[in-house]
Design an enzyme around this catalytic site. Structure first.
Site, PDB file in Angstrom:
ATOM      1  N   THR A   1      61.051   9.731 -20.421  1.00 39.78           N
ATOM      2  CA  THR A   1      61.196   8.871 -21.594  1.00 39.78           C
ATOM      3  C   THR A   1      60.035   7.903 -21.826  1.00 39.78           C
ATOM      4  O   THR A   1      59.419   7.406 -20.900  1.00 39.78           O
ATOM      5  CB  THR A   1      62.508   8.051 -21.517  1.00 39.78           C
ATOM      6  OG1 THR A   1      63.600   8.936 -21.289  1.00 39.78           O
ATOM      7  CG2 THR A   1      62.768   7.275 -22.784  1.00 39.78           C
TER       8      THR A   1
ATOM      9  N   GLY B   1      64.054   5.137 -18.434  1.00 35.09           N
ATOM     10  CA  GLY B   1      64.662   5.077 -17.116  1.00 35.09           C
ATOM     11  C   GLY B   1      66.014   5.735 -16.941  1.00 35.09           C
ATOM     12  O   GLY B   1      66.680   5.481 -15.944  1.00 35.09           O
ATOM     13  N   GLY B   2      66.462   6.593 -17.879  1.00 35.26           N
ATOM     14  CA  GLY B   2      67.736   7.272 -17.691  1.00 35.26           C
ATOM     15  C   GLY B   2      68.872   6.273 -17.536  1.00 35.26           C
ATOM     16  O   GLY B   2      69.078   5.388 -18.375  1.00 35.26           O
TER      17      GLY B   2
END
Length: 545
Positions: A364, A446-447
Protein backbone atom coordinates in the site's frame (compact mmCIF):
# COMPACT_ATOMS: atom_id res chain seq x y z
CA UNK A 1 -14.64 -12.62 22.49
CA UNK A 2 -14.37 -12.76 26.26
CA UNK A 3 -16.95 -10.85 28.21
CA UNK A 4 -14.82 -9.86 31.20
CA UNK A 5 -17.79 -8.08 32.73
CA UNK A 6 -17.04 -9.31 36.25
CA UNK A 7 -13.80 -7.32 36.45
CA UNK A 8 -14.15 -4.63 33.78
CA UNK A 9 -14.07 -0.92 34.50
CA UNK A 10 -14.45 2.14 32.35
CA UNK A 11 -11.55 4.11 30.93
CA UNK A 12 -12.75 6.88 33.23
CA UNK A 13 -11.16 5.10 36.19
CA UNK A 14 -7.63 4.93 34.84
CA UNK A 15 -6.28 8.43 35.27
CA UNK A 16 -6.22 12.06 34.18
CA UNK A 17 -5.71 13.36 30.70
CA UNK A 18 -2.10 13.74 29.67
CA UNK A 19 -0.54 16.82 28.21
CA UNK A 20 -1.31 19.47 30.80
CA UNK A 21 2.33 20.54 30.74
CA UNK A 22 2.82 20.15 26.98
CA UNK A 23 2.92 17.38 24.38
CA UNK A 24 4.12 14.01 25.64
CA UNK A 25 4.81 11.43 22.95
CA UNK A 26 4.56 7.89 24.24
CA UNK A 27 7.87 6.39 25.21
CA UNK A 28 10.15 9.02 23.68
CA UNK A 29 13.12 10.27 25.73
CA UNK A 30 12.51 13.78 27.02
CA UNK A 31 15.81 14.96 25.55
CA UNK A 32 14.89 14.03 22.00
CA UNK A 33 13.80 16.98 19.89
CA UNK A 34 11.69 16.30 16.83
CA UNK A 35 11.58 18.55 13.80
CA UNK A 36 8.21 20.20 13.32
CA UNK A 37 6.10 19.55 10.24
CA UNK A 38 7.24 21.61 7.26
CA UNK A 39 5.19 24.78 6.76
CA UNK A 40 3.87 25.96 3.40
CA UNK A 41 1.38 28.66 2.44
CA UNK A 42 0.03 27.55 -0.95
CA UNK A 43 -0.31 23.79 -0.57
CA UNK A 44 1.78 20.69 -0.96
CA UNK A 45 1.96 16.93 -1.06
CA UNK A 46 3.32 14.04 0.98
CA UNK A 47 3.95 10.53 -0.36
CA UNK A 48 6.15 7.54 0.58
CA UNK A 49 8.56 8.11 -2.35
CA UNK A 50 10.41 11.33 -3.08
CA UNK A 51 9.95 11.07 -6.86
CA UNK A 52 6.19 10.85 -6.44
CA UNK A 53 6.20 13.82 -4.07
CA UNK A 54 8.23 15.79 -6.60
CA UNK A 55 5.72 14.88 -9.31
CA UNK A 56 2.82 16.16 -7.23
CA UNK A 57 4.67 19.36 -6.35
CA UNK A 58 5.44 20.03 -10.02
CA UNK A 59 1.73 19.80 -10.84
CA UNK A 60 0.87 22.28 -8.07
CA UNK A 61 3.62 24.64 -9.21
CA UNK A 62 2.18 24.52 -12.74
CA UNK A 63 -1.24 25.62 -11.49
CA UNK A 64 -2.89 22.25 -11.02
CA UNK A 65 -5.09 21.59 -8.04
CA UNK A 66 -4.76 19.09 -5.21
CA UNK A 67 -6.65 16.36 -7.08
CA UNK A 68 -4.41 16.79 -10.12
CA UNK A 69 -1.36 16.58 -7.86
CA UNK A 70 -2.60 13.51 -5.99
CA UNK A 71 -3.42 11.58 -9.17
CA UNK A 72 -0.09 12.50 -10.77
CA UNK A 73 1.80 11.46 -7.64
CA UNK A 74 -0.11 8.17 -7.54
CA UNK A 75 0.65 7.44 -11.19
CA UNK A 76 4.35 7.96 -10.48
CA UNK A 77 4.20 5.83 -7.33
CA UNK A 78 2.83 2.94 -9.40
CA UNK A 79 6.02 3.07 -11.48
CA UNK A 80 8.76 3.89 -8.95
CA UNK A 81 7.31 1.94 -6.00
CA UNK A 82 5.50 -1.00 -7.64
CA UNK A 83 5.97 -2.95 -4.40
CA UNK A 84 3.46 -0.59 -2.73
CA UNK A 85 0.85 0.09 -5.39
CA UNK A 86 0.26 0.14 -9.10
CA UNK A 87 -1.87 -0.17 -12.18
CA UNK A 88 -3.41 -3.47 -11.10
CA UNK A 89 -4.65 -2.39 -7.66
CA UNK A 90 -7.52 -0.56 -5.95
CA UNK A 91 -7.98 3.06 -4.89
CA UNK A 92 -9.89 4.90 -2.16
CA UNK A 93 -10.07 8.63 -1.49
CA UNK A 94 -11.66 11.39 0.56
CA UNK A 95 -11.80 14.85 -1.02
CA UNK A 96 -12.75 18.17 0.57
CA UNK A 97 -13.92 20.90 -1.81
CA UNK A 98 -16.08 22.74 0.69
CA UNK A 99 -17.85 19.45 1.45
CA UNK A 100 -16.64 15.93 2.18
CA UNK A 101 -16.75 13.35 -0.60
CA UNK A 102 -15.66 9.72 -0.48
CA UNK A 103 -14.68 7.42 -3.32
CA UNK A 104 -14.68 3.63 -3.14
CA UNK A 105 -12.56 2.07 -5.87
CA UNK A 106 -12.68 -1.57 -4.84
CA UNK A 107 -12.97 -4.32 -7.41
CA UNK A 108 -15.11 -7.43 -7.00
CA UNK A 109 -14.09 -11.07 -7.04
CA UNK A 110 -14.57 -12.91 -10.35
CA UNK A 111 -18.13 -13.96 -11.17
CA UNK A 112 -16.86 -17.45 -11.91
CA UNK A 113 -14.99 -18.07 -8.67
CA UNK A 114 -16.18 -20.74 -6.23
CA UNK A 115 -15.37 -21.14 -2.56
CA UNK A 116 -15.63 -24.91 -2.86
CA UNK A 117 -13.31 -25.00 -5.86
CA UNK A 118 -10.66 -22.88 -4.13
CA UNK A 119 -11.05 -24.91 -0.92
CA UNK A 120 -10.42 -28.09 -2.90
CA UNK A 121 -6.99 -26.70 -3.80
CA UNK A 122 -6.05 -25.09 -0.48
CA UNK A 123 -7.21 -25.46 3.16
CA UNK A 124 -7.07 -21.69 3.62
CA UNK A 125 -7.47 -18.74 1.29
CA UNK A 126 -4.21 -18.38 -0.65
CA UNK A 127 -2.06 -15.30 -0.09
CA UNK A 128 -0.73 -15.25 -3.65
CA UNK A 129 -1.79 -16.58 -7.01
CA UNK A 130 -4.68 -16.33 -9.45
CA UNK A 131 -7.49 -16.93 -6.95
CA UNK A 132 -6.50 -13.80 -5.01
CA UNK A 133 -6.95 -11.43 -7.97
CA UNK A 134 -9.95 -9.11 -7.88
CA UNK A 135 -10.89 -6.58 -10.55
CA UNK A 136 -8.45 -3.63 -10.31
CA UNK A 137 -10.30 -0.47 -9.31
CA UNK A 138 -7.51 2.13 -9.45
CA UNK A 139 -7.59 3.07 -13.16
CA UNK A 140 -11.31 3.82 -13.01
CA UNK A 141 -10.69 5.75 -9.80
CA UNK A 142 -8.09 8.04 -11.34
CA UNK A 143 -10.47 9.03 -14.10
CA UNK A 144 -13.44 9.40 -11.75
CA UNK A 145 -11.50 11.84 -9.56
CA UNK A 146 -10.23 13.80 -12.56
CA UNK A 147 -13.65 13.97 -14.21
CA UNK A 148 -15.10 15.54 -11.07
CA UNK A 149 -12.25 17.81 -9.95
CA UNK A 150 -9.34 17.66 -12.37
CA UNK A 151 -8.00 20.60 -14.36
CA UNK A 152 -5.39 18.64 -16.32
CA UNK A 153 -5.68 15.69 -18.68
CA UNK A 154 -4.61 12.21 -17.67
CA UNK A 155 -1.84 12.35 -20.27
CA UNK A 156 -0.40 15.54 -18.81
CA UNK A 157 -0.50 14.18 -15.29
CA UNK A 158 1.01 10.84 -16.34
CA UNK A 159 3.95 12.36 -18.23
CA UNK A 160 6.52 11.85 -15.47
CA UNK A 161 5.24 8.38 -14.65
CA UNK A 162 5.52 7.44 -18.32
CA UNK A 163 9.05 8.80 -18.49
CA UNK A 164 10.13 6.83 -15.42
CA UNK A 165 8.58 3.69 -16.89
CA UNK A 166 10.15 4.11 -20.31
CA UNK A 167 13.55 5.65 -19.49
CA UNK A 168 13.92 4.17 -16.02
CA UNK A 169 14.95 5.41 -12.61
CA UNK A 170 17.68 4.41 -10.17
CA UNK A 171 16.68 1.96 -7.45
CA UNK A 172 17.59 3.22 -3.98
CA UNK A 173 18.96 1.06 -1.17
CA UNK A 174 15.62 0.82 0.71
CA UNK A 175 13.87 -0.18 -2.50
CA UNK A 176 16.66 -2.63 -3.35
CA UNK A 177 16.05 -4.44 -0.05
CA UNK A 178 12.37 -4.79 -0.93
CA UNK A 179 13.13 -6.18 -4.38
CA UNK A 180 15.55 -8.65 -2.85
CA UNK A 181 12.97 -9.85 -0.34
CA UNK A 182 10.31 -10.14 -3.02
CA UNK A 183 12.47 -12.42 -5.16
CA UNK A 184 11.80 -15.19 -2.63
CA UNK A 185 8.13 -14.30 -2.27
CA UNK A 186 7.50 -14.48 -6.02
CA UNK A 187 9.94 -17.25 -6.89
CA UNK A 188 7.14 -19.32 -8.47
CA UNK A 189 6.00 -16.56 -10.85
CA UNK A 190 8.31 -16.52 -13.93
CA UNK A 191 6.70 -13.50 -15.69
CA UNK A 192 7.24 -11.42 -12.55
CA UNK A 193 10.80 -12.68 -12.18
CA UNK A 194 11.59 -11.77 -15.78
CA UNK A 195 10.93 -8.09 -15.02
CA UNK A 196 11.86 -7.68 -11.36
CA UNK A 197 13.88 -10.72 -10.34
CA UNK A 198 17.26 -9.15 -11.05
CA UNK A 199 16.55 -5.66 -9.74
CA UNK A 200 19.04 -4.51 -7.11
CA UNK A 201 20.23 -1.33 -5.44
CA UNK A 202 21.75 1.06 -7.96
CA UNK A 203 20.10 -0.58 -10.97
CA UNK A 204 18.08 1.44 -13.45
CA UNK A 205 14.64 -0.13 -13.64
CA UNK A 206 12.80 0.26 -16.94
CA UNK A 207 9.21 -0.92 -17.48
CA UNK A 208 8.40 -0.25 -21.15
CA UNK A 209 5.32 -2.50 -21.12
CA UNK A 210 3.88 -0.40 -18.30
CA UNK A 211 4.53 2.72 -20.38
CA UNK A 212 2.28 1.14 -23.04
CA UNK A 213 -0.52 0.88 -20.48
CA UNK A 214 -0.07 4.54 -19.53
CA UNK A 215 -0.23 5.51 -23.21
CA UNK A 216 -3.40 3.50 -23.72
CA UNK A 217 -5.07 5.05 -20.68
CA UNK A 218 -4.11 8.52 -21.90
CA UNK A 219 -5.53 7.83 -25.35
CA UNK A 220 -8.68 5.88 -24.50
CA UNK A 221 -9.49 6.50 -20.86
CA UNK A 222 -10.75 3.71 -18.59
CA UNK A 223 -12.40 1.94 -21.54
CA UNK A 224 -8.91 1.23 -22.82
CA UNK A 225 -8.19 -0.73 -19.64
CA UNK A 226 -11.50 -2.42 -18.80
CA UNK A 227 -12.12 -3.51 -22.37
CA UNK A 228 -10.20 -4.54 -25.48
CA UNK A 229 -6.71 -6.01 -25.50
CA UNK A 230 -5.75 -4.92 -21.96
CA UNK A 231 -8.77 -6.59 -20.36
CA UNK A 232 -8.25 -9.67 -22.50
CA UNK A 233 -4.56 -9.88 -21.53
CA UNK A 234 -5.39 -9.48 -17.83
CA UNK A 235 -7.95 -12.27 -18.04
CA UNK A 236 -5.55 -14.49 -20.01
CA UNK A 237 -2.79 -14.04 -17.43
CA UNK A 238 -5.13 -14.97 -14.58
CA UNK A 239 -6.48 -18.00 -16.45
CA UNK A 240 -2.95 -19.15 -17.29
CA UNK A 241 -2.22 -19.09 -13.54
CA UNK A 242 -5.35 -21.12 -12.78
CA UNK A 243 -7.90 -18.40 -12.03
CA UNK A 244 -11.31 -17.42 -13.34
CA UNK A 245 -11.23 -13.62 -13.89
CA UNK A 246 -12.99 -12.89 -17.19
CA UNK A 247 -13.04 -9.83 -19.49
CA UNK A 248 -16.69 -9.38 -18.53
CA UNK A 249 -15.63 -9.01 -14.87
CA UNK A 250 -13.44 -6.08 -15.85
CA UNK A 251 -16.05 -4.62 -18.19
CA UNK A 252 -18.65 -4.50 -15.45
CA UNK A 253 -16.47 -2.66 -12.91
CA UNK A 254 -17.88 0.56 -11.44
CA UNK A 255 -16.43 2.65 -8.61
CA UNK A 256 -18.70 4.78 -6.45
CA UNK A 257 -18.82 8.15 -4.72
CA UNK A 258 -20.09 7.80 -1.14
CA UNK A 259 -20.61 9.85 1.99
CA UNK A 260 -17.77 9.23 4.46
CA UNK A 261 -18.56 7.88 7.91
CA UNK A 262 -18.11 10.49 10.65
CA UNK A 263 -17.70 10.09 14.38
CA UNK A 264 -16.48 12.36 17.21
CA UNK A 265 -13.20 12.03 19.04
CA UNK A 266 -12.62 14.63 21.77
CA UNK A 267 -13.11 18.02 20.08
CA UNK A 268 -12.67 16.79 16.51
CA UNK A 269 -14.74 14.75 14.10
CA UNK A 270 -13.04 11.90 12.23
CA UNK A 271 -14.08 11.04 8.68
CA UNK A 272 -13.42 7.54 7.35
CA UNK A 273 -14.78 5.54 4.43
CA UNK A 274 -17.60 3.00 4.88
CA UNK A 275 -17.39 -0.75 4.17
CA UNK A 276 -16.00 -2.65 2.51
CA UNK A 277 -13.15 -0.67 4.12
CA UNK A 278 -12.17 -0.95 7.79
CA UNK A 279 -12.89 2.75 8.34
CA UNK A 280 -15.62 1.75 10.78
CA UNK A 281 -12.97 -0.19 12.73
CA UNK A 282 -10.84 2.90 13.25
CA UNK A 283 -13.89 4.89 14.30
CA UNK A 284 -15.07 2.18 16.71
CA UNK A 285 -11.69 2.08 18.44
CA UNK A 286 -11.63 5.87 18.69
CA UNK A 287 -15.15 5.91 20.11
CA UNK A 288 -14.23 3.31 22.72
CA UNK A 289 -11.28 5.45 23.83
CA UNK A 290 -13.34 8.64 23.66
CA UNK A 291 -15.31 7.59 26.74
CA UNK A 292 -12.86 9.33 29.07
CA UNK A 293 -9.45 11.04 29.10
CA UNK A 294 -6.40 8.90 28.43
CA UNK A 295 -3.89 8.23 31.19
CA UNK A 296 -0.42 9.82 30.88
CA UNK A 297 2.12 8.41 28.45
CA UNK A 298 3.28 4.97 29.53
CA UNK A 299 2.27 1.34 29.70
CA UNK A 300 -1.21 1.94 31.07
CA UNK A 301 -2.07 4.24 28.15
CA UNK A 302 -0.69 1.83 25.55
CA UNK A 303 -2.45 -1.11 27.21
CA UNK A 304 -5.84 0.62 26.96
CA UNK A 305 -5.26 1.73 23.38
CA UNK A 306 -4.22 -1.81 22.42
CA UNK A 307 -7.24 -3.35 24.12
CA UNK A 308 -9.67 -0.89 22.50
CA UNK A 309 -8.11 -1.55 19.12
CA UNK A 310 -8.26 -5.31 19.60
CA UNK A 311 -11.97 -5.14 20.42
CA UNK A 312 -12.61 -3.10 17.27
CA UNK A 313 -10.54 -5.53 15.17
CA UNK A 314 -12.57 -8.42 16.57
CA UNK A 315 -15.75 -6.72 15.38
CA UNK A 316 -14.13 -6.14 12.00
CA UNK A 317 -13.43 -9.85 11.66
CA UNK A 318 -16.98 -10.66 12.71
CA UNK A 319 -18.93 -8.13 10.65
CA UNK A 320 -17.04 -6.05 8.05
CA UNK A 321 -17.17 -7.16 4.43
CA UNK A 322 -19.14 -6.32 1.28
CA UNK A 323 -21.81 -3.94 2.66
CA UNK A 324 -24.52 -5.79 0.73
CA UNK A 325 -24.17 -8.80 3.05
CA UNK A 326 -23.15 -7.25 6.37
CA UNK A 327 -25.11 -8.46 9.40
CA UNK A 328 -24.64 -5.17 11.26
CA UNK A 329 -24.44 -1.75 9.65
CA UNK A 330 -21.69 0.80 10.40
CA UNK A 331 -24.29 2.86 12.28
CA UNK A 332 -24.98 -0.09 14.56
CA UNK A 333 -21.27 -0.73 15.16
CA UNK A 334 -20.79 2.94 16.10
CA UNK A 335 -23.97 3.33 18.15
CA UNK A 336 -23.58 4.50 21.76
CA UNK A 337 -24.98 1.29 23.21
CA UNK A 338 -22.62 -0.92 21.16
CA UNK A 339 -19.56 1.19 21.91
CA UNK A 340 -20.34 1.41 25.62
CA UNK A 341 -20.69 -2.37 25.81
CA UNK A 342 -17.27 -2.75 24.21
CA UNK A 343 -15.79 -0.15 26.55
CA UNK A 344 -17.11 -2.10 29.52
CA UNK A 345 -14.98 -5.06 28.45
CA UNK A 346 -11.74 -3.17 29.07
CA UNK A 347 -9.67 -4.27 32.04
CA UNK A 348 -7.02 -1.65 32.97
CA UNK A 349 -4.72 -4.31 34.41
CA UNK A 350 -4.99 -7.33 32.11
CA UNK A 351 -4.97 -8.06 28.39
CA UNK A 352 -8.30 -9.72 27.74
CA UNK A 353 -9.42 -8.79 24.23
CA UNK A 354 -8.69 -11.25 21.41
CA UNK A 355 -9.04 -11.34 17.64
CA UNK A 356 -9.86 -14.57 15.85
CA UNK A 357 -8.70 -13.97 12.30
CA UNK A 358 -5.90 -14.56 9.86
CA UNK A 359 -4.76 -10.97 9.79
CA UNK A 360 -4.03 -8.95 6.68
CA UNK A 361 -0.53 -8.01 5.51
CA UNK A 362 0.35 -4.54 4.32
CA UNK A 363 1.79 -3.11 1.13
CA UNK A 364 0.00 0.00 0.00
CA UNK A 365 0.84 3.66 -0.61
CA UNK A 366 -0.91 6.49 1.21
CA UNK A 367 -0.55 10.08 0.00
CA UNK A 368 -2.18 13.43 0.65
CA UNK A 369 -2.32 16.78 -1.12
CA UNK A 370 -3.61 20.31 -0.57
CA UNK A 371 -3.81 23.44 -2.70
CA UNK A 372 -4.14 27.19 -2.28
CA UNK A 373 -7.90 27.08 -2.81
CA UNK A 374 -8.40 24.76 0.14
CA UNK A 375 -9.03 21.55 -1.80
CA UNK A 376 -7.73 18.60 0.21
CA UNK A 377 -7.15 15.01 -0.88
CA UNK A 378 -6.58 11.91 1.24
CA UNK A 379 -5.82 9.02 -1.11
CA UNK A 380 -4.67 5.44 -0.69
CA UNK A 381 -3.84 2.95 -3.41
CA UNK A 382 -2.58 -0.60 -3.23
CA UNK A 383 -1.86 -3.95 -4.82
CA UNK A 384 -2.23 -5.27 -1.24
CA UNK A 385 0.85 -7.39 -0.35
CA UNK A 386 3.94 -5.96 -2.03
CA UNK A 387 3.53 -6.41 -5.81
CA UNK A 388 0.22 -8.21 -5.30
CA UNK A 389 -0.74 -11.69 -6.40
CA UNK A 390 2.42 -12.44 -8.36
CA UNK A 391 0.35 -12.63 -11.55
CA UNK A 392 2.08 -10.27 -13.97
CA UNK A 393 0.63 -9.23 -17.35
CA UNK A 394 3.78 -9.06 -19.48
CA UNK A 395 2.26 -7.33 -22.53
CA UNK A 396 1.16 -4.37 -20.43
CA UNK A 397 3.52 -4.45 -17.42
CA UNK A 398 0.66 -4.76 -14.91
CA UNK A 399 1.09 -6.43 -11.53
CA UNK A 400 -2.32 -7.73 -10.49
CA UNK A 401 -3.48 -7.30 -6.90
CA UNK A 402 -4.03 -10.04 -4.33
CA UNK A 403 -6.85 -8.22 -2.53
CA UNK A 404 -8.92 -11.39 -2.65
CA UNK A 405 -6.53 -12.98 -0.17
CA UNK A 406 -8.40 -11.16 2.60
CA UNK A 407 -11.42 -13.42 1.94
CA UNK A 408 -11.82 -16.51 4.11
CA UNK A 409 -12.78 -20.02 3.03
CA UNK A 410 -14.94 -20.46 6.13
CA UNK A 411 -18.46 -20.19 4.67
CA UNK A 412 -19.90 -19.13 8.02
CA UNK A 413 -17.82 -15.95 8.20
CA UNK A 414 -18.98 -12.56 6.94
CA UNK A 415 -15.98 -12.15 4.66
CA UNK A 416 -16.31 -15.61 3.09
CA UNK A 417 -15.25 -15.87 -0.54
CA UNK A 418 -18.15 -15.60 -2.99
CA UNK A 419 -18.61 -14.63 -6.65
CA UNK A 420 -18.77 -10.92 -7.56
CA UNK A 421 -18.19 -9.87 -3.95
CA UNK A 422 -16.21 -6.98 -2.50
CA UNK A 423 -13.55 -8.22 -0.05
CA UNK A 424 -13.02 -6.52 3.29
CA UNK A 425 -10.53 -3.75 2.61
CA UNK A 426 -7.83 -2.42 4.90
CA UNK A 427 -7.43 0.76 2.82
CA UNK A 428 -8.64 3.81 4.79
CA UNK A 429 -7.79 7.40 3.87
CA UNK A 430 -9.01 9.81 6.54
CA UNK A 431 -9.62 13.41 7.52
CA UNK A 432 -10.35 15.15 10.81
CA UNK A 433 -12.55 18.24 11.15
CA UNK A 434 -12.93 20.93 13.80
CA UNK A 435 -16.13 22.99 13.87
CA UNK A 436 -17.12 21.53 10.52
CA UNK A 437 -13.91 22.57 8.76
CA UNK A 438 -10.95 20.31 7.85
CA UNK A 439 -8.20 20.32 10.42
CA UNK A 440 -6.11 17.31 9.37
CA UNK A 441 -5.66 15.09 6.33
CA UNK A 442 -4.02 11.79 7.31
CA UNK A 443 -3.61 8.10 6.66
CA UNK A 444 -1.13 5.25 6.58
CA UNK A 445 -0.25 2.08 4.76
CA UNK A 446 0.10 -1.14 6.72
CA UNK A 447 -2.78 -3.61 6.31
CA UNK A 448 -4.17 -4.33 9.78
CA UNK A 449 -1.91 -1.57 11.11
CA UNK A 450 -3.78 1.21 9.30
CA UNK A 451 -6.66 1.61 11.75
CA UNK A 452 -4.17 1.15 14.58
CA UNK A 453 -1.99 3.99 13.30
CA UNK A 454 -5.07 6.22 13.05
CA UNK A 455 -5.81 5.58 16.73
CA UNK A 456 -2.23 6.22 17.84
CA UNK A 457 -1.92 9.40 15.78
CA UNK A 458 -5.13 10.81 17.25
CA UNK A 459 -3.85 10.11 20.76
CA UNK A 460 -0.68 12.10 20.00
CA UNK A 461 -2.28 14.90 18.01
CA UNK A 462 -5.52 15.42 19.92
CA UNK A 463 -4.86 14.20 23.46
CA UNK A 464 -1.25 15.41 23.64
CA UNK A 465 -1.51 18.38 21.30
CA UNK A 466 1.59 17.25 19.42
CA UNK A 467 2.78 18.65 16.10
CA UNK A 468 2.13 16.40 13.09
CA UNK A 469 5.75 15.42 12.41
CA UNK A 470 6.72 14.24 15.92
CA UNK A 471 3.37 12.46 16.15
CA UNK A 472 4.28 10.50 13.02
CA UNK A 473 7.86 9.96 14.19
CA UNK A 474 6.78 8.55 17.55
CA UNK A 475 7.20 4.81 18.25
CA UNK A 476 4.27 2.55 17.39
CA UNK A 477 2.80 -0.84 18.15
CA UNK A 478 0.73 -3.16 16.02
CA UNK A 479 -1.70 -5.86 17.09
CA UNK A 480 -0.94 -8.94 14.98
CA UNK A 481 -4.18 -10.98 14.80
CA UNK A 482 -2.71 -14.01 13.04
CA UNK A 483 0.08 -14.49 15.61
CA UNK A 484 -1.80 -13.23 18.66
CA UNK A 485 1.10 -10.88 19.33
CA UNK A 486 1.68 -7.23 20.06
CA UNK A 487 4.45 -6.05 17.76
CA UNK A 488 6.14 -3.00 19.25
CA UNK A 489 9.06 -0.84 18.17
CA UNK A 490 12.16 -0.97 20.36
CA UNK A 491 12.07 2.79 20.92
CA UNK A 492 9.51 2.31 23.67
CA UNK A 493 11.29 2.24 27.08
CA UNK A 494 12.05 -1.21 28.43
CA UNK A 495 9.90 -0.49 31.47
CA UNK A 496 6.87 -0.04 29.20
CA UNK A 497 7.56 -3.32 27.42
CA UNK A 498 8.01 -5.15 30.72
CA UNK A 499 4.81 -3.67 32.11
CA UNK A 500 2.84 -4.68 29.01
CA UNK A 501 4.15 -8.24 29.34
CA UNK A 502 3.13 -8.27 32.98
CA UNK A 503 -0.38 -7.27 31.92
CA UNK A 504 -0.53 -10.34 29.66
CA UNK A 505 0.43 -8.93 26.27
CA UNK A 506 2.53 -11.21 24.05
CA UNK A 507 5.06 -8.51 23.21
CA UNK A 508 7.40 -9.03 20.25
CA UNK A 509 9.92 -6.25 19.69
CA UNK A 510 10.69 -5.00 16.19
CA UNK A 511 13.45 -2.74 14.94
CA UNK A 512 13.11 1.01 15.33
CA UNK A 513 11.15 2.76 12.57
CA UNK A 514 9.82 -0.58 11.37
CA UNK A 515 8.06 -0.34 7.99
CA UNK A 516 5.50 -2.84 9.25
CA UNK A 517 4.15 -0.12 11.54
CA UNK A 518 2.89 1.75 8.49
CA UNK A 519 3.97 4.78 6.50
CA UNK A 520 1.83 7.67 7.72
CA UNK A 521 1.64 11.12 6.18
CA UNK A 522 -0.39 14.15 7.18
CA UNK A 523 -1.34 17.68 6.23
CA UNK A 524 -2.40 19.98 9.06
CA UNK A 525 -4.30 23.14 8.18
CA UNK A 526 -2.89 26.19 9.94
CA UNK A 527 -3.77 29.86 9.95
CA UNK A 528 -0.89 30.52 7.60
CA UNK A 529 -1.44 27.60 5.25
CA UNK A 530 -0.38 24.01 5.80
CA UNK A 531 2.01 21.95 7.92
CA UNK A 532 3.00 18.77 6.06
CA UNK A 533 4.61 15.68 7.58
CA UNK A 534 5.98 12.45 6.14
CA UNK A 535 6.95 9.14 7.73
CA UNK A 536 10.65 8.36 8.37
CA UNK A 537 9.78 4.67 7.89
CA UNK A 538 9.54 5.33 4.13
CA UNK A 539 11.69 7.26 1.65
CA UNK A 540 9.08 9.91 1.04
CA UNK A 541 9.05 13.68 1.13
CA UNK A 542 6.76 16.46 2.35
CA UNK A 543 6.99 19.17 -0.31
CA UNK A 544 5.04 22.35 -0.85
CA UNK A 545 4.75 25.88 -2.15
Amino acid sequence: MPSGRGHAISIAAVGPRAGASGPSLTGMPEARRFPQARRFTQGGVATPHYLASATGLAVLADGGNAVDAAVAANLTLGVVAPYFCGYGGDLFAIVWDGRLHGYLGSGRSPAGISLDAVAAESPTMPVLGAHTVTVPGAPAGWFALLERWGTRSFGELAARARRYALEGFEVTAPAGEIFEGCRHLYADFPPWLAVYGGVATGAVLRQPALARTIDRLAAEGPAGYYGGPVAEAISAAVHAAGGTLAPTDLGSHVGSFVAPLRAPYRDVEIAELPPPTQGVTALEALRIVDGAPLPPAGAQREHLLVEAMTLALADREQYVTDPAVMELSPAELLADEWVEARRDLLDPERARATVHGAGTPGGTAYLCAADGDGVLVSLIQSNFLAFGSGVHVPEWGINLNNRGSSFTLDPTRANALAPSKFPMHTLIPAMALRDGEPWLVFGSMGGDAQAQVHLQLMAHLVDDGADAQPAIDAPRWRVEPAAGQLMIERRFPGTVLDDLRTRGHAVNETRALDSGMGHAHAILRTRGGYAIATDPRAEGAALGL
